[in-house]
Design a protein around this motif. Sequence first.
Motif, PDB file in Angstrom:
ATOM      1  N   ALA A  36       0.826  -1.210   0.000  1.00  0.00           N
ATOM      2  CA  ALA A  36       0.000   0.000   0.000  1.00  0.00           C
ATOM      3  C   ALA A  36       0.859   1.258   0.000  1.00  0.00           C
ATOM      4  CB  ALA A  36      -0.916  -0.012   1.221  1.00  0.00           C
ATOM      5  N   SER A  50      -2.171  -3.983  18.242  1.00  0.00           N
ATOM      6  CA  SER A  50      -3.325  -4.854  18.440  1.00  0.00           C
ATOM      7  C   SER A  50      -3.340  -5.973  17.408  1.00  0.00           C
ATOM      8  CB  SER A  50      -4.616  -4.050  18.399  1.00  0.00           C
ATOM      9  OG  SER A  50      -4.739  -3.412  17.163  1.00  0.00           O
ATOM     10  N   SER A  51      -2.702  -5.755  16.257  1.00  0.00           N
ATOM     11  CA  SER A  51      -2.638  -6.825  15.243  1.00  0.00           C
ATOM     12  C   SER A  51      -1.996  -8.071  15.847  1.00  0.00           C
ATOM     13  CB  SER A  51      -1.786  -6.404  14.048  1.00  0.00           C
ATOM     14  OG  SER A  51      -2.361  -5.334  13.388  1.00  0.00           O
ATOM     15  N   PHE A 147     -12.813  -7.965  18.097  1.00  0.00           N
ATOM     16  CA  PHE A 147     -13.536  -6.737  17.769  1.00  0.00           C
ATOM     17  C   PHE A 147     -12.599  -5.721  17.117  1.00  0.00           C
ATOM     18  CE2 PHE A 147     -14.622  -2.367  19.287  1.00  0.00           C
ATOM     19  CZ  PHE A 147     -15.591  -2.120  18.330  1.00  0.00           C
ATOM     20  N   THR A 148     -11.369  -5.618  17.650  1.00  0.00           N
ATOM     21  CA  THR A 148     -10.382  -4.696  17.077  1.00  0.00           C
ATOM     22  C   THR A 148     -10.123  -5.030  15.608  1.00  0.00           C
ATOM     23  OG1 THR A 148      -9.367  -4.457  19.226  1.00  0.00           O
ATOM     24  CG2 THR A 148      -8.042  -3.771  17.353  1.00  0.00           C
ATOM     25  N   GLN A 152     -11.207  -2.713  12.533  1.00  0.00           N
ATOM     26  CA  GLN A 152     -10.170  -2.263  11.590  1.00  0.00           C
ATOM     27  C   GLN A 152     -10.597  -2.536  10.142  1.00  0.00           C
ATOM     28  OE1 GLN A 152      -6.207  -3.757  12.305  1.00  0.00           O
ATOM     29  NE2 GLN A 152      -5.557  -3.233  10.241  1.00  0.00           N
ATOM     30  N   LEU A 155     -13.189  -0.061   9.112  1.00  0.00           N
ATOM     31  CA  LEU A 155     -12.593   1.242   8.806  1.00  0.00           C
ATOM     32  C   LEU A 155     -11.889   1.232   7.450  1.00  0.00           C
ATOM     33  CD1 LEU A 155     -11.145   2.355  12.272  1.00  0.00           C
ATOM     34  CD2 LEU A 155     -13.259   3.098  11.186  1.00  0.00           C
ATOM     35  N   GLU A 156     -11.210   0.110   7.149  1.00  0.00           N
ATOM     36  CA  GLU A 156     -10.539  -0.010   5.842  1.00  0.00           C
ATOM     37  C   GLU A 156     -11.551   0.146   4.713  1.00  0.00           C
ATOM     38  OE1 GLU A 156      -8.418  -3.709   5.550  1.00  0.00           O
ATOM     39  OE2 GLU A 156      -7.054  -3.116   7.165  1.00  0.00           O
ATOM     40  N   ASN A 157     -12.785  -0.353   4.958  1.00  0.00           N
ATOM     41  CA  ASN A 157     -13.842  -0.259   3.943  1.00  0.00           C
ATOM     42  C   ASN A 157     -14.649   1.025   4.058  1.00  0.00           C
ATOM     43  OD1 ASN A 157     -13.171  -2.828   3.039  1.00  0.00           O
ATOM     44  ND2 ASN A 157     -14.589  -3.806   4.458  1.00  0.00           N
ATOM     45  N   LEU A 158     -14.143   1.986   4.842  1.00  0.00           N
ATOM     46  CA  LEU A 158     -14.821   3.272   5.061  1.00  0.00           C
ATOM     47  C   LEU A 158     -16.226   3.077   5.646  1.00  0.00           C
ATOM     48  CD1 LEU A 158     -13.792   5.273   1.845  1.00  0.00           C
ATOM     49  CD2 LEU A 158     -12.545   4.999   3.992  1.00  0.00           C
ATOM     50  N   GLN A 159     -16.308   2.177   6.647  1.00  0.00           N
ATOM     51  CA  GLN A 159     -17.571   1.971   7.354  1.00  0.00           C
ATOM     52  C   GLN A 159     -17.346   2.253   8.834  1.00  0.00           C
ATOM     53  OE1 GLN A 159     -17.813  -2.041   5.560  1.00  0.00           O
ATOM     54  NE2 GLN A 159     -19.990  -1.616   5.316  1.00  0.00           N
ATOM     55  N   ASP A 160     -18.441   2.514   9.565  1.00  0.00           N
ATOM     56  CA  ASP A 160     -18.307   2.752  11.006  1.00  0.00           C
ATOM     57  C   ASP A 160     -17.820   1.473  11.691  1.00  0.00           C
ATOM     58  OD1 ASP A 160     -19.108   5.451  11.139  1.00  0.00           O
ATOM     59  OD2 ASP A 160     -21.197   4.868  10.885  1.00  0.00           O
ATOM     60  N   PRO A 161     -16.972   1.624  12.740  1.00  0.00           N
ATOM     61  CA  PRO A 161     -16.408   0.432  13.385  1.00  0.00           C
ATOM     62  C   PRO A 161     -17.404  -0.389  14.202  1.00  0.00           C
ATOM     63  CG  PRO A 161     -15.694   2.419  14.522  1.00  0.00           C
ATOM     64  CD  PRO A 161     -16.416   2.864  13.286  1.00  0.00           C
ATOM     65  N   GLY A 162     -18.524   0.208  14.621  1.00  0.00           N
ATOM     66  CA  GLY A 162     -19.468  -0.525  15.478  1.00  0.00           C
ATOM     67  C   GLY A 162     -18.947  -0.586  16.903  1.00  0.00           C
TER      68      GLY A 162
ATOM     69  N   TYR B  98      -8.372   1.462  15.658  1.00  0.00           N
ATOM     70  CA  TYR B  98      -8.367   0.009  15.808  1.00  0.00           C
ATOM     71  C   TYR B  98      -7.276  -0.545  14.919  1.00  0.00           C
ATOM     72  CZ  TYR B  98     -12.855   0.757  18.055  1.00  0.00           C
ATOM     73  OH  TYR B  98     -13.845   1.186  18.892  1.00  0.00           O
ATOM     74  N   ASP B 101      -5.851   1.201  11.630  1.00  0.00           N
ATOM     75  CA  ASP B 101      -6.806   2.125  11.010  1.00  0.00           C
ATOM     76  C   ASP B 101      -7.507   2.986  12.052  1.00  0.00           C
ATOM     77  OD1 ASP B 101      -7.474   1.395   7.869  1.00  0.00           O
ATOM     78  OD2 ASP B 101      -6.561  -0.229   8.990  1.00  0.00           O
ATOM     79  N   GLN B 103     -10.679   6.343  12.636  1.00  0.00           N
ATOM     80  CA  GLN B 103     -11.754   7.184  12.110  1.00  0.00           C
ATOM     81  C   GLN B 103     -11.885   8.389  13.045  1.00  0.00           C
ATOM     82  OE1 GLN B 103     -15.814   6.083  12.992  1.00  0.00           O
ATOM     83  NE2 GLN B 103     -16.459   6.435  10.877  1.00  0.00           N
ATOM     84  N   PHE B 112     -10.930   9.209   7.556  1.00  0.00           N
ATOM     85  CA  PHE B 112     -10.387   7.859   7.804  1.00  0.00           C
ATOM     86  C   PHE B 112      -8.871   7.923   7.640  1.00  0.00           C
ATOM     87  CE2 PHE B 112     -14.774   7.125   6.794  1.00  0.00           C
ATOM     88  CZ  PHE B 112     -15.145   6.052   7.594  1.00  0.00           C
ATOM     89  N   PRO B 134     -20.512   1.752   2.822  1.00  0.00           N
ATOM     90  CA  PRO B 134     -19.324   2.579   3.039  1.00  0.00           C
ATOM     91  C   PRO B 134     -19.627   4.073   2.869  1.00  0.00           C
ATOM     92  CG  PRO B 134     -18.805   0.707   1.632  1.00  0.00           C
ATOM     93  CD  PRO B 134     -20.291   0.709   1.818  1.00  0.00           C
ATOM     94  N   TYR B 135     -18.892   4.914   3.595  1.00  0.00           N
ATOM     95  CA  TYR B 135     -19.067   6.358   3.490  1.00  0.00           C
ATOM     96  C   TYR B 135     -18.800   6.814   2.053  1.00  0.00           C
ATOM     97  CZ  TYR B 135     -19.359   7.405   8.528  1.00  0.00           C
ATOM     98  OH  TYR B 135     -19.764   7.508   9.830  1.00  0.00           O
TER      99      TYR B 135
END
Lengths: 220, 142
Positions: A36, A50-51, A147-148, A152, A155-162, B98, B101, B103, B112, B134-135
């Motif tokens: 990346a 955490s990974s 959960f972490t 993660q 977040l990578e997919n641009l979604q809320d982490p929950g 997390y 990554d 937010q 992000f 996704p956002y």
Amino acid sequence: MVTNGLSIGFGLLFLASLTGQAFSGLAYFNEQQMAANLEPVGFWQYVTSSSFAVDVSENWQSEYLQFFLLIILAVWLVQKGSPESKEIEKRGLESDKDQMIGQYAEDDSPAWAKAGGWKTVVFSNSLGLVMGTIFVLSWLAQSVAGFTAYAQEQLENLQDPGSWTEYIVSPEFWNRTLQNWQSEFLAVWSMVALSIFLRQRGSPESKPVGEAHDATGVQG
Amino acid sequence: MRTKVAMTFRALFALAAAAAVAVGATACSGSNPGSAEAAVAATMFHDDVRSGDVEAACGLLAPGTVEELEEGEPGSCAIKLREVDLRATSSVLESEAYGSDAQVVLDEDTVFLVQSGQNWKITAAGCTSRGERPYDCLIDGS
């Protein structure tokens, strides 16, 4: 040294595996960073991430559950012919005399086995209690680490982490958990069943080579 | 057999428990950037864009995001960034990190970020929530 060979041997195997996991995990993590175009992380940075915590804790709970259940269930469940089982007629908690507790304790018995009262009750169940506690704690650790990892990915997919509470009722959490449980239960079942008919000369996990298939509660 | 096995178990517990404590302690106090640093990076990015220092703002973007933004014209990040209509923000509402990554929810934007070495780099900004999907982001290198 010789008298502690088994614990030292497994302790070293554990540390060697954990070290190997740290280095291979770091290499894998940095491979993904490079792909990346991101900067690689250092060794200490990786082992404190955490990974790494996710990967380390993931399988622990199922291992402890396996041993906890084997210890507790083998009090009442027996298996004819298996060296993993005690003798059929000894099913249950057994008598104080058989267990050498209270007035039946011997000179070299542990102090809490002689003490009587709550101390003896606690000591009589200490292995299961400690095992069960470590299982619960490591399952909790798995839920946090899992959960972490899940957050993660979100977040990578641009979604809320929950949240953690959403995660522990999610199919993802239960799928990871049951995946580990089924393999542990299969391993115990195999050990109990195969050791009826198969032998490993010299191993206390097996019956003596010449022992009858239906002999129970015998070690090699 | 039971006694021997139990002894081995105890030795293994001790080792595993020690490792668990070590893992837990280091994971909490590690040298990795956390959510506070992510909030700083997101705020800096917005401040740089608002003050017109788009070169500095480009330096805060993740390489993949720069590439997406430049759309095949290397070196055009600053020019392209000027064209993005980012809403001005004034405060951080929430910041969560997390693993590698993070937010950061600002009053007028959601940003992000991804960990790069010891720093956070922005992967997406100018993002609008679409619920479970996704956002939708003005700057997006994911």
